[in-house]
Design an enzyme around this catalytic site. Structure first.
Site, mmCIF file in Angstrom:
data_model
loop_
_atom_site.group_PDB
_atom_site.id
_atom_site.type_symbol
_atom_site.label_atom_id
_atom_site.label_comp_id
_atom_site.label_asym_id
_atom_site.label_seq_id
_atom_site.Cartn_x
_atom_site.Cartn_y
_atom_site.Cartn_z
ATOM 1 N N SER A 52 0.838 -1.197 0.000
ATOM 2 C CA SER A 52 0.000 0.000 0.000
ATOM 3 C C SER A 52 0.881 1.257 0.000
ATOM 4 O O SER A 52 1.750 1.394 -0.850
ATOM 5 C CB SER A 52 -0.928 -0.052 1.225
ATOM 6 O OG SER A 52 -1.880 0.959 1.165
ATOM 7 N N ASP B 32 -9.032 -6.350 -4.265
ATOM 8 C CA ASP B 32 -8.622 -5.044 -3.721
ATOM 9 C C ASP B 32 -9.228 -3.951 -4.592
ATOM 10 O O ASP B 32 -8.824 -3.782 -5.739
ATOM 11 C CB ASP B 32 -7.092 -4.973 -3.717
ATOM 12 C CG ASP B 32 -6.561 -3.679 -3.128
ATOM 13 O OD1 ASP B 32 -7.366 -2.768 -2.832
ATOM 14 O OD2 ASP B 32 -5.333 -3.584 -2.951
ATOM 15 N N HIS C 296 -8.070 -4.991 0.070
ATOM 16 C CA HIS C 296 -6.757 -4.363 0.218
ATOM 17 C C HIS C 296 -5.951 -4.986 1.359
ATOM 18 O O HIS C 296 -4.736 -5.118 1.271
ATOM 19 C CB HIS C 296 -6.966 -2.871 0.456
ATOM 20 C CG HIS C 296 -5.718 -2.053 0.404
ATOM 21 N ND1 HIS C 296 -4.897 -2.034 -0.700
ATOM 22 C CD2 HIS C 296 -5.148 -1.221 1.308
ATOM 23 C CE1 HIS C 296 -3.870 -1.222 -0.458
ATOM 24 N NE2 HIS C 296 -4.011 -0.722 0.741
#
Lengths: 379, 203
Positions: free
Chosen positions: A152, A317, A350
């Site tokens: 991320s 995600d 995610h």
């Protein structure tokens, strides 16, 4: 705790060289909180930097002797015999400037004023963080990382490393990433920031002096963030429409389990996370866009990179969807960079980058075995 | 590139040896359906070829990582949208054409992305297979090992079929190697060859 690096102790490094931020602001002096696992080899060639995402810290692996429940946020990934094997690599986790886990941040005392920085803390960026991390590497005697790794926002730092310090990074491990935020991503961040800044206890960011914290704002920010980390399916699977008391109650308090869960997450978060840090980190996300300086051409932005890349995304995600990782892969291909790209069919959204998905962990393990072999070949 | 590392064997895959013999040192290669990445590993180590594999299977992507081969996990049936026109010298599709649903599209995509395309496929016209059909059975052989109800193959063809396809799709065949086992076949190839390898370009 099998395969744990065991009890770990965070360390602090003080820096007196001013950090000139991208914004033009200058952080005159600062501390960085970090942890290390494994042993740096004689050549100092086996170091791996692990960059944290939004709400994480330098505590990447192992646990604290005084509180064994405080397990590192990527402990499933990092440890002896784990995918990032601390028997082979010297792993560093660092809390970025602006953070709230011991590195200098908005809640720290500004020596010039004797008060907390609060709203006066510089709006730090991914570029600034990477610069600070490079200085930490200098002080630890690490000229070149075997790998810089992150998921991320952490993956954005791994990308930025490859761009800013191509000679100092052999491999860039970019997981659940995006080369820049979409309008929708920024919109979610803005809702979170508005929740915080409109909380009456925020006091324009200088709430420390009032002995309050903008708890309601932080709770909301966390709740909205949390929704975006999970997939629709994962939430449905976990909570469905389960009711707390078995029946609907025709009120606005908690009826559904998912409400209870979000409130709990929000409450927990507001206990330990700094509101100004949340603003800063979401802004760092918003502003990250290495292609912007190259007329939007990501390939040109990545042209200086000489690292090998491992890129992975997760099919469910929707915050940083696989398409976003494919943009990075495309740019790397345009530059004829070495890249392995895996699109992992995982249901968790995610958050999958933090979870135990066998295929994902096997890939990271295999990739790091190559990194270790390359080290062996150099000696 | 990796000159110090041992060159892996691709023996037993005579079609891969033929393909490798066509790829000059330093070329750029995209290997579609690259499997475990053996061809790319061979090309990289034997002649410093810059190669990328495309694979959909998780197990094969992992094998490629283990083989230190560049790989991009992607579904070929969706085309090669992630690759620019003319971005590779050679685009290779070995032993995969017959399992593709979008056959025409992938050949056209190969020639969009690559200067030249290379395919290998089992020759359905190989005589023992013809014999099995005459006996009233779906053919099975070394190159077509699957049972009719459990096969990835959906678009089998003979050499003549493929060459007709090229003629009607503005594809120019540059070179052809036909094999039976390790032997090269030049006489009556559509009857005596079990595997064919073609190199081709746009007309």
């Amino acid at each position: 705790m099998s395969n744990s690096v065991g009890a770990v102790t965070p360390q602090t490094m003080h820096f007196d060289t001013p950090l000139a931020c991208r914004s033009g602001a200058v952080l005159d002096a600062y501390d960085l909180m970090y942890e290390t696992y494994g042993t740096l080899n004689a050549e100092k060639s086996n170091a791996v930097l692990v960059c944290h995402a939004l709400n994480a810290s330098h505590h990447v692996a192992g646990f604290y002797a005084e509180d064994p429940r405080k397990v590192g946020w990527w402990d499933n990934m990092i440890g002896p015999g784990k995918p990032l094997d601390t028997d082979k690599f010297f792993v560093i986790g660092v809390n970025n400037p602006g953070g709230c886990f011991g590195s200098t941040g908005p809640a720290s005392i500004n020596p010039k004023t004797g008060k907390a920085y609060g709203s006066s803390f510089p709006v730090v960026t991914v570029e600034d963080w990477v610069e600070a991390q490079a200085r930490l590497a200098d002080r630890l005697g690490i000229a070149r990382f075997a790998a810089v790794m992150g998921g991320s926002l952490g993956a954005m730092q791994a990308l930025q490393w490859a761009i800013a310090f191509p000679e100092r990074i052999a491999n860039s491990i970019v997981i659940a990433a995006a080369p820049k935020l979409s309008a929708q991503n920024i919109a979610f961040n803005e809702v979170a920031r508005q929740a915080i800044t409109t909380d009456p206890d925020f006091h324009g960011g200088d709430f420390y002096a009032y002995n309050v914290i903008p708890r309601r704002g932080l709770r909301l920010a966390r709740m909205i963030g949390h929704i975006t980390y999970l997939s629709d399916d994962a939430m449905m699977e976990k909570f469905g429409r389960s009711l707390r008391s078995g029946a609907i109650n025709f009120h606005f308090d908690v009826d559904f389990e998912v409400e209870s869960y979000l409130r709990h997450q929000g409450d927990k978060f507001s206990e330990y996370f700094d509101a100004n840090t949340y603003l800063l980190i979401t802004r760092a996300l918003d502003y990250f866009d290495p292609a912007a300086a190259c007329d939007g051409d990501l390939a040109r932005a990545l042209a200086p990179a000489t690292a090998k890349f491992f890129v992975a995304s997760f099919t469910s995600d929707w915050r940083f969807a696989p398409e976003r990782s494919r943009e990075i892969v495309k740019a790397l291909l345009d530059n004829r960079a070495s890249v392995c790209y895996a699109e992992i069919n995982a249901p968790h959204g995610h958050d999958a980058f933090l979870l135990d998905d066998e295929r994902y962990l096997a890939l990271v393990r295999a990739y790091f075995e190559n990194v270790a072999n390359d080290l062996g070949a150099q000696v | 590139m990796n000159a110090a590392l041992p060159v892996p064997a691709i023996a037993g895959r005579a079609d891969l040896e033929a393909i490798a013999s066509w790829v000059p040192p330093g070329a750029s290669v995209l290997d579609l359906g690259c499997g475990e990445g053996l061809l790319l590993k061979y090309l990289n180590r034997s002649r410093e070829v810059l190669g990328y594999g495309v694979e959909i299977s998780d197990a094969n992507v992992l094998a490629c990582v283990k083989n230190s081969v560049n790989v991009i996990q992607s579904d070929l049936e969706a085309g090669l949208a992630g690759f620019d026109a003319g971005s590779f010298d050679y685009v290779i599709l070995s032993q995969t054409l017959q399992a593709m649903h979008h056959t025409e599209e992938i050949i056209m995509e190969m020639l969009r992305v690559g200067r030249q395309g290379i395919v290998s496929f089992p020759n359905f016209g190989y005589w023992p297979q013809r014999l099995q059909i005459m006996r009233g059975r779906m053919p099975r052989s070394d190159v077509l090992p699957h049972l009719w109800y459990d096969t990835p193959n959906v678009h089998l063809c003979t050499l003549s079929d493929f060459e007709d396809f090229c003629a009607t799709h503005a594809v120019r065949i540059i070179e052809r190697i036909v094999m039976q086992g390790d032997r090269r076949i030049s006489f009556a190839p559509n009857l005596r060859g079990s595997v064919a390898v073609y190199r081709f370009a746009r007309v």
